[in-house]
Design a protein around this motif. Structure first.
Motif, mmCIF file in Angstrom:
data_model
loop_
_atom_site.group_PDB
_atom_site.id
_atom_site.type_symbol
_atom_site.label_atom_id
_atom_site.label_comp_id
_atom_site.label_asym_id
_atom_site.label_seq_id
_atom_site.Cartn_x
_atom_site.Cartn_y
_atom_site.Cartn_z
ATOM 1 N N GLN A 2 0.843 -1.193 0.000
ATOM 2 C CA GLN A 2 0.000 0.000 0.000
ATOM 3 C C GLN A 2 0.877 1.240 0.000
ATOM 4 O O GLN A 2 1.892 1.305 0.679
ATOM 5 N N GLN A 4 0.598 5.350 0.659
ATOM 6 C CA GLN A 4 -0.257 6.349 1.288
ATOM 7 C C GLN A 4 0.329 7.725 1.010
ATOM 8 O O GLN A 4 1.397 8.060 1.514
ATOM 9 N N THR A 92 -5.155 16.564 -7.846
ATOM 10 C CA THR A 92 -4.954 15.481 -6.892
ATOM 11 C C THR A 92 -3.635 14.817 -7.255
ATOM 12 O O THR A 92 -3.426 14.447 -8.419
ATOM 13 N N TYR A 94 -0.891 11.798 -6.864
ATOM 14 C CA TYR A 94 -0.816 10.371 -6.577
ATOM 15 C C TYR A 94 0.635 9.897 -6.631
ATOM 16 O O TYR A 94 1.414 10.379 -7.453
ATOM 17 N N TRP A 113 -0.981 2.089 -6.764
ATOM 18 C CA TRP A 113 -1.318 3.503 -6.640
ATOM 19 C C TRP A 113 -1.862 3.807 -5.251
ATOM 20 O O TRP A 113 -2.680 3.060 -4.715
ATOM 21 N N GLY A 114 -1.437 4.952 -4.707
ATOM 22 C CA GLY A 114 -2.007 5.443 -3.465
ATOM 23 C C GLY A 114 -3.334 6.126 -3.741
ATOM 24 O O GLY A 114 -3.752 6.268 -4.892
ATOM 25 N N GLN A 115 -3.977 6.584 -2.695
ATOM 26 C CA GLN A 115 -5.322 7.141 -2.829
ATOM 27 C C GLN A 115 -5.332 8.592 -3.301
ATOM 28 O O GLN A 115 -6.367 9.099 -3.675
#
Length: 123
Positions: A2, A4, A92, A94, A113-115
């Motif tokens: 993950q 972040q 945004t 990423y 990919w992060g959020q």
């Protein structure tokens, strides 16, 4: 694995922000991590990337001289220091890990990919 992303916010033009991309579940001491951004109604575009082994940076022309990418392998984290921000930097942001195949500026060659974290630059 993950990723972040964090550190976004609202800033006036000319200001600065530092984004962080923290990885968990896997060490990124090797490989390459990149930052992309996507503004409303636009395609996601490459911003910057860094090799985790030797810290070699790659920057898009639009951010050269203003954004600095760095990494801390001990923290498994990549940073994007953004200065002299412009309203057109609003997007945004990423982070993602390069698969090891293909051009590093092509988002199709990234995984995990992060959020995303929102950056808004007011004029």
């Amino acid at each position: 694995v993950q990723l972040q992303a964090s550190g976004g916010g609202l800033v006036q033009a000319g200001g600065s922000l530092r984004l962080s991309c923290a990885a968990s579940g896997r060490s990124f001491s090797s490989g390459l991590v990149g930052w992309f951004r996507q503004a409303p109604g636009k395609e996601r575009e490459f911003v910057s990337a860094i090799t985790m082994t030797d810290g070699r940076p790659y920057n898009s022309e639009s951010v050269k001289g203003r954004f600095t990418i760095s990494r801390d392998n001990a923290k498994n984290t990549v940073y994007l220091q953004m200065t002299s921000l412009k309203p057109e930097d609003t997007a945004t942001y990423y982070c993602a890990a390069w698969t090891g195949v293909g051009r590093i500026t092509n988002l199709d060659n990234y995984g995990y990919w992060g959020q995303g974290t929102q950056v808004t630059v007011s004029s």
